[in-house]
Design an enzyme around this catalytic site. Structure first.
Site: not given
Lengths: 664, 664
Positions: A137, A144, A310, A333, A424
């Site tokens: 495509q 886009s 760790r 985090r 996509e």
């Protein structure tokens, strides 16, 4: 130390039934059984080893993937695997390959856009892999904007053929996976031209290579587009370039389910509704969301286990240093990413239901939910892939320096994942599509049109515009309804604010363009609400297993409150909550981390990933990281000799001050 | 189309004198001249070509870098380049190599920590590259916590030697660049032990390899630690592993400027103040901030130029599609990064001044500014590297699919840049150090101690805690004082809020640990204030050149207002501004983009990067992207043959249904 579980003490801390959580994650006992069996099948087969992947040259890497792909197909045939099993097996092989496009795009395109006869002719060949297909495509100049493609397919009534042509350089097909070196066939998207009239973009089956010797057919120029991000990553894939010099194909190779060209060259629409393609779209996006939860959970598993292994700082009187997982900065985090993985899993599960629902409606010619479904799936694709890409890199950083080594598995995971933000549908373009739907929804509210599905909260817009949150203590933020109202108020108010600004423009399109940065933010708020609400809905179901539901409730709160904290600007600027309430939400969030902590390792064990699939020394199940990192290092080709190649030519003349006369 | 400038129309739009802006960016006419000359020297020398880098195997890649390094050194000698020129030349070669550590760490360590005799002995050898050195500090188990290093150097009074030893696996030196394959010597950090007493970590010069044949000396195990993130990136560097099995070195190879071990084995502190090391630290961090502005500006250049080339959507009646740079969503992502590049450049320039200032004070034994300087440089290192790493990836995404190709230059730039977030202090650990200083500053306010340097705004804390912003119209946000007060109020209030919460804990250390996620946010707010204020200070200088200062004023506003919008949660929750004012700031920000737009290409041209240095087809100066992308593709080794290696073994048997009997 072989066989010792260095994380056993962590696993013993868990306050819930890990095996039952595995079932929840997999979706069902059956899905868990299949995943577990296929992942072990791959992990135990030396033909599928991947630890040397990052050291191979492009050619070696690609050939190695061809070998693995053939081996996987052989095993699939030998073991008479079902479609479900085969698909799982391929995903656990964990290497992008031409088969992804053959099964994931070529076959579905023919199924979705081919007539019954076309399906009967082509599908059996594809199912047996007697032909290998890709999906051509995008073009060098066109991504886009599909309607801007330049490749043409001009009907020649004299010969009953289409002439497929690449009129410009920018019309060269560019990016299709499997195209560069492997595919024998492609579904090619081109502008259909009959009798000088352009009917827009349509799909055509085009044979690219000879079935005898694999040489490109006359008029076809095809090759690989070159190296991509990462050491292994997508370099196992032959993303390709393709040019047509007036290539002729029979008329019956246009995919004609929705429209056809007759022998006389007449362009005729069939009575099959165009909307049928939406079924495929929902399916593909559901897969992408499910892949996001997969990639995110892999990264989180690696970072979580290594954070428990760790140790750094905090040693007192010769005691071991503190496990980095015990630092609140690490928790703040990492734990939200763990929660996000579960959140994306459940919204992906809901999308599976949505796909079934949409298909049933399409069968009954009910297209009423399609616009909402389109907006919702576009938004969820955008949200989950953006978050996952960033999160993988965050997990890498959470592993400190060692996360930068390929043996951590994280650099490759990042490089192989990030294209999901672009393919996509570019994630920002998708959010703008969501915004269009939201603006339409808001504009129709006065007329009494009831918003549906994930926008139904907009039906309560009057309430949401003026409601205030009744949070008074941090614990109040644990109530699902309280959270939901805050997210709904924020999303509704941001959409309404955009709509009001839009109405000030004489030209709505100009307004939409000017306000697009604000619109993107409103869309993101809407999408986050969807994920939060689907997580909450999931928890209204019966979930068996000791402590399982309790853990998920904690994760749901972590997910929602971390979003609330991260985007508190939205919540505060819209007045959806007060600064005091925002602060209480953050207090509650920090105290939830203490509840996640003892369960952290078990919560990643529940993803049930093999060490092979994780592909990470840092994320090993047994936590025996350092001896294995050390061993892994010596496998690098640079260590083949003690004195490096190039010493005599370049290093020695430098040290011996003989560089002036050296030839370099 | 050779020689055509496809971006000429963009360059003609510029409303300022680009050549004068080049001077501003470079720092001076002299700096611009040197940079320009050195970058052209490198770009025009075929020995330095780098376009094939991502296709090489590890061994080829490494050998190629050895060659380039030798060639660079040869040219430096032949052309009698100054230190400034040589350093610029090396940076434009644009490939991490052992020389980075030799010049950047080994030589400075000896200069900073060696006695005069030691400097006289070792520096001439190093300056001529008769020895090649690296900096062996971090270990497999020890990174951030330098005091936790395990390698030992035990003094043996019998032989007047130190015995250097790696007592555990985790004590293996791990990561030092240049160590794995090249360095003949290293400055090794080890626990100094005399007479059974541990004096903590000290530096030692250790010879690693024979000067005759480059073989590791007895007792030394050394090698490369394996593949790292990215295709080329840091894989040109031999980051190494090193183990000592009781290696003996003479006593005078301990770096003894600050403390020494006597012949009798007595540990003695010299009268040289330990604080001298801070000079080096400021220097290194200044370099890192300056590198950040470099990497960021490169990424922005690529994305900006390609955004002007790329067109997508918006075609009307056959007109060309819209340049993606004209989309507000693209502008709102890209223009703030352009502004950040300039902001980081100026704060880096200020750090150069700070380095001079600190050195002068150290000479005069004035250590009073050191804690503030330490906090400020730690924070700026953290802020600029984190933003730059994320920004490079954002620029890559802004290039759409093609950004994923190595020929875009962005994947490599990302992979080679990201370690900056971890080395020389993990970015989150550094923010916690800033937070400690901020908390101390706040706690000392009641005692009347005047905060200095970048924290001097804290001296006005009473005003900042109760002031309100007097913004009434969007244009009010263009006033530097208005912006500054909002940033100061936000930063001060976040610090004070943390301090108040901290005071509720009986144990301050426990409180600090519990509140660390909040403290990190307060530190970030403080650091952003520094960058904003240094940008504003820069604009108080005389800046010649038509329109140059005006452009910088726009960029300064974009920088500050995009931060304000991104972190509006901070500003609102602290009551530093009202929701209405936040909304006006965003309106002002959006309208500033229109002012940046015509100057966008000229503003990246002002960085004066050669196409060689950029290393990006998408970022080419002439904008002639598509033909070159197309040509670049065919250079991939996979395109050496039309039918790929592996076809006969793996593809043909699949298509011909002969896989059952195939050996794979």
């Amino acid at each position: 130390m072989e066989g010792v579980d260095h994380l056993a003490h962590e696993r013993q801390k868990a306050l819930f039934d890990v095996d039952e959580m595995k079932v929840v994650w997999a979706g069902s006992r059956h899905a868990l059984e299949v995943s577990d069996r296929m992942s072990r099948l791959v992990a135990s087969d030396p033909a599928f080893r991947k630890d040397n992947r990052t050291m191979l040259s492009r050619k070696e890497l690609f050939k190695n993937t061809l070998r693995k792909t053939a081996h996987a197909w052989k095993r699939i045939i030998e073991l008479h695997l079902t479609e479900e099993e085969a698909s799982k097996l391929r995903s656990f092989v964990d290497e992008p390959a031409f088969t992804d496009l053959h099964w994931g795009m070529f076959v579905p395109a023919i199924k979705g856009q081919g007539t019954d006869e076309q399906q009967q002719k082509w599908l059996p060949l594809a199912y047996k892999m007697q032909i290998i297909g890709c999906y051509a495509q995008t073009e060098l100049g066109h991504g886009s904007n599909v309607q801007g493609l330049e490749t043409t397919a001009t009907f020649d009534p004299k010969t009953d053929e289409f002439i497929v042509d690449s009129p410009t350089l920018t019309s060269s097909k560019w990016w299709p996976g499997g195209l560069g070196k492997v595919s024998t066939h492609a579904v090619v998207y081109a502008r259909l031209i009959t009798d000088g009239q352009d009917h827009g973009v349509h799909g055509f089956i085009v044979q690219l290579r000879s079935m005898d010797d694999h040489m490109p057919l006359p008029g076809i120029t095809v090759g690989d587009i070159g190296m991509k991000f990462g050491n292994g990553a997508y370099n196992t894939m032959d993303n390709g370039v393709l040019r047509f010099d007036r290539v002729r194909i029979p008329r019956d190779q246009m995919l004609m389910r929705v429209s056809e060209v007759t022998r006389e060259g007449k362009y005729v629409m069939s009575n099959v509704p165009r909307q049928l393609v939406y079924g495929t779209m929902v399916y593909v996006r559901q897969t992408i969301v499910s892949d996001a939860s997969c990639a995110l959970s892999r990264a989180v598993t690696i970072a979580m286990r290594y954070s428990a292994v760790r140790r750094q700082f905090g040693s007192q009187n010769g005691s071991p240093e503190t496990q980095v997982i015990d630092y609140k900065t690490q928790q703040s985090r990492l734990f939200p990413l763990l929660a996000s993985a579960y959140a994306f899993r459940f919204v992906g599960e809901w999308l599976k239901w949505l796909y079934t629902d949409v298909n049933q409606r399409l069968q009954a010619s009910d297209f009423s939910t399609l616009p909402e479904v389109h907006a919702c799936t576009a938004g969820l694709k955008s949200l989950t892939t953006s978050v996952t890409a960033d999160a993988i890199e965050e997990c890498r950083k959470l592993c400190g320096g060692h996360g930068y080594l390929c043996s951590s598995g994280l650099p490759e995971l990042f490089a192989v994942y990030v294209p999901a933000c672009t393919y996509e549908g570019d994630n920002v373009v998708l959010l703008l599509q969501v915004a269009r739907y939201l603006m339409k929804t808001v504009s129709q509210l006065p007329s009494g049109k009831k918003p549906v599905g994930t926008t139904s909260y907009m039906g309560r817009v009057e309430h949401l515009m003026r409601c205030t949150s009744n949070v008074q203590r941090a614990e109040d933020w644990l109530k699902p309804n309280v959270v939901l109202q805050a997210f709904e108020a924020r999303a509704a108010r941001m959409s309404v604010a955009c709509a009001e600004k839009l109405s000030e423009f004489a030209n709505p399109e100009e307004g939409f363009a000017e306000l697009s940065p604000n619109l993107v933010e409103a869309s993101a708020a809407h999408c986050q609400l969807i994920v939060v609400s689907k997580f909450i809905e999931k928890l209204q179901q019966d979930i068996p297993g000791k402590g399982v539901k309790g853990q998920l409730e904690i994760l749901c709160s972590v997910y929602a409150l971390h979003l609330l904290h991260k985007h508190q600007g939205d919540f505060l600027s819209t007045g959806s909550i007060t600064p005091k309430q925002a602060s209480l939400a953050n207090d509650q969030l920090l105290s939830l981390y203490a509840k996640v902590r003892p369960n952290a390792i078990a919560l990643v064990d529940a993803f049930n990933y093999t060490d092979h699939y994780l592909g990470s020394v840092l994320g090993r199940y047994d936590g025996n990281v350092y001896p294995n990192l050390y061993e892994e290092a010596w496998k690098d080709p640079l260590n083949d000799s003690v004195v490096p190649d190039g010493y005599h030519e370049y290093i020695r003349p430098m040290i011996k001050q003989q560089l002036r006369n050296a030839r370099l």
